[in-house]
Structure formats: structure tokens, C-alpha cells
Write a protein that holds these residues in place. Sequence first.
Motif, mmCIF file in Angstrom:
data_model
loop_
_atom_site.group_PDB
_atom_site.id
_atom_site.type_symbol
_atom_site.label_atom_id
_atom_site.label_comp_id
_atom_site.label_asym_id
_atom_site.label_seq_id
_atom_site.Cartn_x
_atom_site.Cartn_y
_atom_site.Cartn_z
ATOM 1 N N GLY A 272 3.430 -9.636 -40.603
ATOM 2 C CA GLY A 272 3.805 -9.531 -39.254
ATOM 3 C C GLY A 272 3.440 -10.840 -38.377
ATOM 4 N N ARG A 273 3.362 -10.934 -37.313
ATOM 5 C CA ARG A 273 3.087 -11.929 -36.486
ATOM 6 C C ARG A 273 2.362 -11.708 -35.134
ATOM 7 N NH1 ARG A 273 5.840 -17.042 -35.739
ATOM 8 N NH2 ARG A 273 6.045 -17.767 -33.736
ATOM 9 N N ILE A 274 1.446 -12.505 -34.781
ATOM 10 C CA ILE A 274 0.745 -12.351 -33.457
ATOM 11 C C ILE A 274 1.040 -13.602 -32.633
ATOM 12 C CG2 ILE A 274 -1.503 -12.008 -32.465
ATOM 13 C CD1 ILE A 274 -2.457 -10.839 -35.144
ATOM 14 N N GLU A 275 1.265 -13.593 -31.572
ATOM 15 C CA GLU A 275 1.554 -14.523 -30.629
ATOM 16 C C GLU A 275 0.702 -14.687 -29.122
ATOM 17 O OE1 GLU A 275 5.666 -15.172 -29.473
ATOM 18 O OE2 GLU A 275 6.397 -15.636 -31.720
ATOM 19 N N ASP B 277 2.298 -18.932 -32.146
ATOM 20 C CA ASP B 277 1.808 -18.077 -33.302
ATOM 21 C C ASP B 277 0.250 -18.321 -33.759
ATOM 22 O OD1 ASP B 277 1.692 -16.776 -35.727
ATOM 23 O OD2 ASP B 277 3.196 -17.711 -36.688
ATOM 24 N N ILE B 278 -0.426 -17.266 -33.468
ATOM 25 C CA ILE B 278 -1.806 -17.534 -33.861
ATOM 26 C C ILE B 278 -2.282 -16.540 -35.349
ATOM 27 C CG2 ILE B 278 -2.440 -17.894 -31.303
ATOM 28 C CD1 ILE B 278 -3.573 -14.968 -31.273
ATOM 29 N N THR B 279 -1.442 -16.126 -35.743
ATOM 30 C CA THR B 279 -1.582 -15.247 -36.918
ATOM 31 C C THR B 279 -2.294 -15.546 -37.870
ATOM 32 O OG1 THR B 279 0.882 -14.577 -36.666
ATOM 33 C CG2 THR B 279 -0.301 -13.448 -38.580
ATOM 34 N N ALA B 280 -2.250 -16.948 -38.377
ATOM 35 C CA ALA B 280 -3.092 -17.601 -39.259
ATOM 36 C C ALA B 280 -4.351 -18.169 -38.818
ATOM 37 C CB ALA B 280 -2.208 -18.309 -40.162
ATOM 38 N N MET B 281 -4.510 -18.210 -37.481
ATOM 39 C CA MET B 281 -5.425 -19.063 -37.003
ATOM 40 C C MET B 281 -6.904 -18.555 -37.172
ATOM 41 S SD MET B 281 -4.489 -20.430 -33.436
ATOM 42 C CE MET B 281 -3.071 -21.546 -33.033
ATOM 43 N N LEU C 278 2.209 -8.471 -30.662
ATOM 44 C CA LEU C 278 2.140 -8.220 -31.816
ATOM 45 C C LEU C 278 3.264 -7.574 -32.531
ATOM 46 C CD1 LEU C 278 -1.058 -8.130 -31.151
ATOM 47 C CD2 LEU C 278 -1.534 -6.451 -32.930
ATOM 48 N N ALA C 279 3.811 -8.047 -33.541
ATOM 49 C CA ALA C 279 5.128 -7.671 -34.104
ATOM 50 C C ALA C 279 5.039 -7.374 -35.550
ATOM 51 C CB ALA C 279 6.368 -8.593 -33.849
ATOM 52 N N GLY C 280 5.075 -6.060 -35.751
ATOM 53 C CA GLY C 280 4.943 -5.545 -37.426
ATOM 54 C C GLY C 280 3.709 -5.806 -37.886
ATOM 55 N N VAL C 281 2.657 -5.864 -37.248
ATOM 56 C CA VAL C 281 1.399 -6.288 -37.827
ATOM 57 C C VAL C 281 0.739 -5.223 -39.001
ATOM 58 C CG1 VAL C 281 -1.044 -7.152 -37.570
ATOM 59 C CG2 VAL C 281 0.779 -8.021 -36.100
#
Length: 241
Positions: free
Chosen positions: A60-63, A68-72, A8-11
Motif C-alpha cells: 500500500g501507499r501513505i501520502e 509518498d512517505i510509506t518508506a520514510m 492511506l491507500a490499501g495499507v
Amino acid sequence: MNENILTLAGVHTHIGAYHILHGVDLQVPRGQLTLLLGRNGAGKTTTLRTIMGLWRASAGRIEFNGRDITAMATPQISQLNVAYVPENMGIFADLTVKENMLLAARWARNIGQIDEARLQWIFSLFPAVEKFWNHPAGKLSGGQKQMLAVSRAIIEPRELLIVDEPSKGLAPAIINNMIEAFAQLKASGVTILLVEQNINFAKRLGDTVAVMDNGRIVHSGSMREMAENEELQHSLLGLAI
């Protein structure tokens, strides 16, 4: 292959008018058990729900595995071999233990299509699941429901298991059983991210630890380091392990 299975980066996460997560940076090393600790209201459950897509990150971004699963959506994330056991366990009380397990086995239309060796392995981890196989899940004790919830999550092979407070409200004997089960799961190659308030549980299982406060990660490192440093425990958690 990236050494971190989940990053998780800057979520940031907003729930209605409330800003709950304020730039969470979290790494979950592959093959390890990572503890997410913090006081009540720190944002731990929101972090898990955001990872699973139940609440959408507003920035932010979740991998997961570099993807990248942020918008999944949640079903898409689960199909990547990620399982989530929520704090309320989410079992179907009116169905039997067997029916709960069959629902979780996505590709099985009947109990005979479930991998028998895997089912026997789960029974060895959680004997109560086999004992109450034909009983309504709603009639189980709190500890038995928790065992069923974890069993459902692992009825199919998983790369990442996310569990919210598995020992909450459980008797010490059942907690010891749960600790042994998670230890075996980790030994089998499953990466585990665990929110836990029981510090003995955390100390016995954890490889790495991240501590949350006010919607941010304020400390990350080895569980052993934290377990041996009372000053760090007091400053981050307000208690000694």
C-alpha cells in the motif's frame, strides 16, 4: 492543494507472523479533526504507528501533503511537521517538565531559544505545564503527563498532530480541559487525527470519523451523522453514543 493532508491507500502491516492491517483506506481532511474509532484490537494503534514509520507497511501507499512517505523513517516523517503522541505518552520521567519540552524543541539549545509567544500559548492551554515547570515529569499525575505529552508535540508548529487515546484514564474535569485544548489547536489550523475510546470526547470534537474493524476501515463519514444514528453506532461499535 489537496483537500486531504494524509491518505492511506490499501495499507497492509505485518508484525512478525501476524497480519494486522488488511488494506486500510483512510483520508484525513486538511484542517479538520478526524476520529479513528473501533473496538479494542481493531488495528487503530497499528495504523498510527504505521503512518509514523514505527512499523513499516508491507503493502500500500501513505501520502502526506501529496508526498509518498510509506518508506520514510520516523525522524524524516517528524521533520515534515508531523507530531505523534503515543498511548504511553513517552515522556522522560527523570527529566523535568522544562527539560522534556526543550528536548522536543528540536532547534532550541536552551529554553530562551523557544518561541516565547508559543510557550505562553501552550501554558494557556495546559496551565499544569507551567505550574510544574521545574518538577520531575515522573512525579506528575496521569492527566498532567498527558498534558505534557501534547505540549511537547506542539512546542513547534505542526501541520498534523496524531494522538492515541488522549483521554484514557483521565478525570472528567481534565478531559474537558483536553477537549478545549484540541478545539483551540484545530482552530489554529492544525489537522488532528485522534484515536479515542471516550465517545463524548469524540462527539464533541470530531468533524469526520473512520471506524476500523479487523484491520480495515469499515465506515467513514461525518461525526455528526454517526452521533445522530444509533443504528449505525450499534452496527459498527456495538454501543450507542
